[in-house]
Structure formats: C-alpha cells, structure tokens
Motif scaffolding. Structure first.
Motif, PDB file in Angstrom:
ATOM      1  N   ASP A   1       0.832  -1.205   0.000  1.00 28.33           N
ATOM      2  CA  ASP A   1       0.000   0.000   0.000  1.00 28.33           C
ATOM      3  C   ASP A   1       0.867   1.255   0.000  1.00 28.33           C
ATOM      4  N   GLU A   2       1.967   1.213   0.749  1.00 30.93           N
ATOM      5  CA  GLU A   2       2.871   2.363   0.797  1.00 30.93           C
ATOM      6  C   GLU A   2       3.511   2.623  -0.572  1.00 30.93           C
ATOM      7  N   GLN A   3       3.929   1.563  -1.258  1.00 27.48           N
ATOM      8  CA  GLN A   3       4.523   1.721  -2.580  1.00 27.48           C
ATOM      9  C   GLN A   3       3.499   2.257  -3.581  1.00 27.48           C
ATOM     10  N   VAL A   4       2.264   1.747  -3.511  1.00 28.10           N
ATOM     11  CA  VAL A   4       1.203   2.231  -4.398  1.00 28.10           C
ATOM     12  C   VAL A   4       0.949   3.712  -4.149  1.00 28.10           C
ATOM     13  N   ALA A   5       0.894   4.106  -2.876  1.00 30.36           N
ATOM     14  CA  ALA A   5       0.659   5.515  -2.539  1.00 30.36           C
ATOM     15  C   ALA A   5       1.783   6.387  -3.078  1.00 30.36           C
ATOM     16  N   THR A   6       3.021   5.940  -2.932  1.00 29.93           N
ATOM     17  CA  THR A   6       4.168   6.716  -3.419  1.00 29.93           C
ATOM     18  C   THR A   6       4.143   6.825  -4.931  1.00 29.93           C
ATOM     19  N   MET A   7       3.908   5.707  -5.612  1.00 32.60           N
ATOM     20  CA  MET A   7       3.874   5.740  -7.077  1.00 32.60           C
ATOM     21  C   MET A   7       2.726   6.611  -7.584  1.00 32.60           C
ATOM     22  N   THR A   8       1.579   6.542  -6.904  1.00 36.71           N
ATOM     23  CA  THR A   8       0.433   7.357  -7.304  1.00 36.71           C
ATOM     24  C   THR A   8       0.753   8.839  -7.130  1.00 36.71           C
ATOM     25  N   ARG A   9       1.281   9.200  -5.974  1.00 35.15           N
ATOM     26  CA  ARG A   9       1.597  10.604  -5.692  1.00 35.15           C
ATOM     27  C   ARG A   9       2.626  11.147  -6.687  1.00 35.15           C
ATOM     28  N   CYS A  10       3.700  10.401  -6.891  1.00 37.83           N
ATOM     29  CA  CYS A  10       4.754  10.869  -7.802  1.00 37.83           C
ATOM     30  C   CYS A  10       4.254  10.954  -9.239  1.00 37.83           C
ATOM     31  N   THR A  11       3.477   9.975  -9.656  1.00 39.73           N
ATOM     32  CA  THR A  11       2.955   9.993 -11.024  1.00 39.73           C
ATOM     33  C   THR A  11       1.992  11.158 -11.207  1.00 39.73           C
ATOM     34  N   ALA A  12       1.124  11.398 -10.222  1.00 43.63           N
ATOM     35  CA  ALA A  12       0.185  12.522 -10.314  1.00 43.63           C
ATOM     36  C   ALA A  12       0.937  13.850 -10.382  1.00 43.63           C
ATOM     37  N   GLU A  13       1.958  14.014  -9.540  1.00 41.59           N
ATOM     38  CA  GLU A  13       2.747  15.249  -9.575  1.00 41.59           C
ATOM     39  C   GLU A  13       3.421  15.420 -10.933  1.00 41.59           C
ATOM     40  N   TYR A  14       3.950  14.334 -11.435  1.00 40.83           N
ATOM     41  CA  TYR A  14       4.656  14.411 -12.707  1.00 40.83           C
ATOM     42  C   TYR A  14       3.694  14.730 -13.851  1.00 40.83           C
ATOM     43  N   VAL A  15       2.512  14.100 -13.839  1.00 45.43           N
ATOM     44  CA  VAL A  15       1.501  14.373 -14.867  1.00 45.43           C
ATOM     45  C   VAL A  15       1.111  15.852 -14.825  1.00 45.43           C
ATOM     46  N   GLU A  16       0.916  16.389 -13.638  1.00 47.54           N
ATOM     47  CA  GLU A  16       0.585  17.816 -13.518  1.00 47.54           C
ATOM     48  C   GLU A  16       1.665  18.684 -14.148  1.00 47.54           C
ATOM     49  N   ARG A  17       2.918  18.372 -13.877  1.00 48.72           N
ATOM     50  CA  ARG A  17       4.018  19.174 -14.427  1.00 48.72           C
ATOM     51  C   ARG A  17       4.105  19.042 -15.940  1.00 48.72           C
ATOM     52  N   GLU A  18       3.868  17.849 -16.461  1.00 47.46           N
ATOM     53  CA  GLU A  18       3.912  17.660 -17.906  1.00 47.46           C
ATOM     54  C   GLU A  18       2.764  18.401 -18.595  1.00 47.46           C
ATOM     55  N   ILE A  19       1.565  18.349 -18.008  1.00 43.22           N
ATOM     56  CA  ILE A  19       0.429  19.080 -18.568  1.00 43.22           C
ATOM     57  C   ILE A  19       0.725  20.582 -18.544  1.00 43.22           C
ATOM     58  N   ALA A  20       1.288  21.070 -17.443  1.00 45.68           N
ATOM     59  CA  ALA A  20       1.628  22.492 -17.348  1.00 45.68           C
ATOM     60  C   ALA A  20       2.635  22.874 -18.428  1.00 45.68           C
ATOM     61  N   MET A  21       3.623  22.027 -18.655  1.00 44.48           N
ATOM     62  CA  MET A  21       4.618  22.309 -19.674  1.00 44.48           C
ATOM     63  C   MET A  21       3.979  22.320 -21.068  1.00 44.48           C
ATOM     64  N   LEU A  22       3.075  21.377 -21.316  1.00 41.33           N
ATOM     65  CA  LEU A  22       2.412  21.308 -22.620  1.00 41.33           C
ATOM     66  C   LEU A  22       1.483  22.491 -22.868  1.00 41.33           C
ATOM     67  N   THR A  23       0.902  23.025 -21.800  1.00 42.73           N
ATOM     68  CA  THR A  23      -0.080  24.103 -21.942  1.00 42.73           C
ATOM     69  C   THR A  23       0.494  25.474 -21.625  1.00 42.73           C
ATOM     70  N   GLY A  24       1.751  25.531 -21.217  1.00 42.00           N
ATOM     71  CA  GLY A  24       2.375  26.810 -20.904  1.00 42.00           C
ATOM     72  C   GLY A  24       1.835  27.445 -19.642  1.00 42.00           C
ATOM     73  N   THR A  25       1.416  26.620 -18.697  1.00 42.12           N
ATOM     74  CA  THR A  25       0.892  27.121 -17.428  1.00 42.12           C
ATOM     75  C   THR A  25       1.811  26.689 -16.289  1.00 42.12           C
ATOM     76  N   ASP A  26       1.523  27.173 -15.087  1.00 44.63           N
ATOM     77  CA  ASP A  26       2.286  26.762 -13.915  1.00 44.63           C
ATOM     78  C   ASP A  26       1.654  25.521 -13.308  1.00 44.63           C
ATOM     79  N   PRO A  27       2.485  24.559 -12.881  1.00 42.52           N
ATOM     80  CA  PRO A  27       1.917  23.388 -12.208  1.00 42.52           C
ATOM     81  C   PRO A  27       1.254  23.796 -10.897  1.00 42.52           C
ATOM     82  N   PRO A  28       0.147  23.157 -10.523  1.00 43.30           N
ATOM     83  CA  PRO A  28      -0.592  23.573  -9.333  1.00 43.30           C
ATOM     84  C   PRO A  28       0.157  23.322  -8.030  1.00 43.30           C
TER      85      PRO A  28
END
Length: 105
Positions: free
Chosen positions: A69-96
């Motif tokens: 469960d701890e590994q799933v939580a870590t992978m989920t959190r890191c992946t979500a953060e990374y997805v946010e940053r990639e979307i921000a980069m693609l759209t020219g916005t700041d990550p939340p």
C-alpha cells in the motif's frame, strides 16, 4: 531513453528519477509501466490531480499487483505530480503543486 513510444513524448527518465527519490529499487521496466500510466493520464487533461488520484491508483494496482500500500501511494503521488508538471509544460501554465517536495520541477 524512456521517451520512445509515448503519445505525449513523456520524459520517462525524469519520472524514473523522481520515483528513485522515493523508491531507489524501481527498475527501468517498472519505470516504463509508470510512463505508460503517466501518458494515459496526461490524455485525461486534468491539470490538478490529487495525490491519491483514484484513476492513477487503480492503474498502478493493476500494473504492480505485488506492491505494498505504501509503494502504491508513493507511485500514485509521484505519477500525479509528474503528470501535472507535464500538462503544465504542454499548456504553458504553472503546475498547481509548486510547493511539493520537488519544488514543482
């Protein structure tokens, strides 16, 4: 290079590096699974994801059935953060989550 074959030219090496700050035992094959999950979630185009995003968590549980469960939580959190940053980069916005433990990078 872990960018090959991703729909959004996701920088898999950056995601792998991010994961290794939390779980140094992640393999390149496991990182490739996370890249696919990240790519699928960039397609959702939701620029502000929760750290326990249910869609990402469900995909991680399928791809990593033996993860704790701890590994799933870590992978989920890191992946979500990374997805946010990639979307921000693609759209020219700041990550939340510029105040996250990686400084929004």
């Amino acid at each position: 290079m872990l960018r090959e074959g991703t729909r959004f030219n996701l920088n898999g090496q950056k995601l792998l590096n991010e994961m290794r700050t939390h779980n140094p035992n992640i393999t390149d094959d496991e990182a490739a699974k996370l890249v696919r999950i990240g790519d699928a979630n960039i397609a959702r185009n939701q620029p502000d994801l929760s750290a326990d995003d249910p869609a990402i968590m469900g995909q991680i549980r399928v791809e990593f059935p033996n993860a704790t469960d701890e590994q799933v939580a870590t992978m989920t959190r890191c992946t979500a953060e990374y997805v946010e940053r990639e979307i921000a980069m693609l759209t020219g916005t700041d990550p939340p989550d510029q105040g996250d433990d990686h400084g929004g990078n």
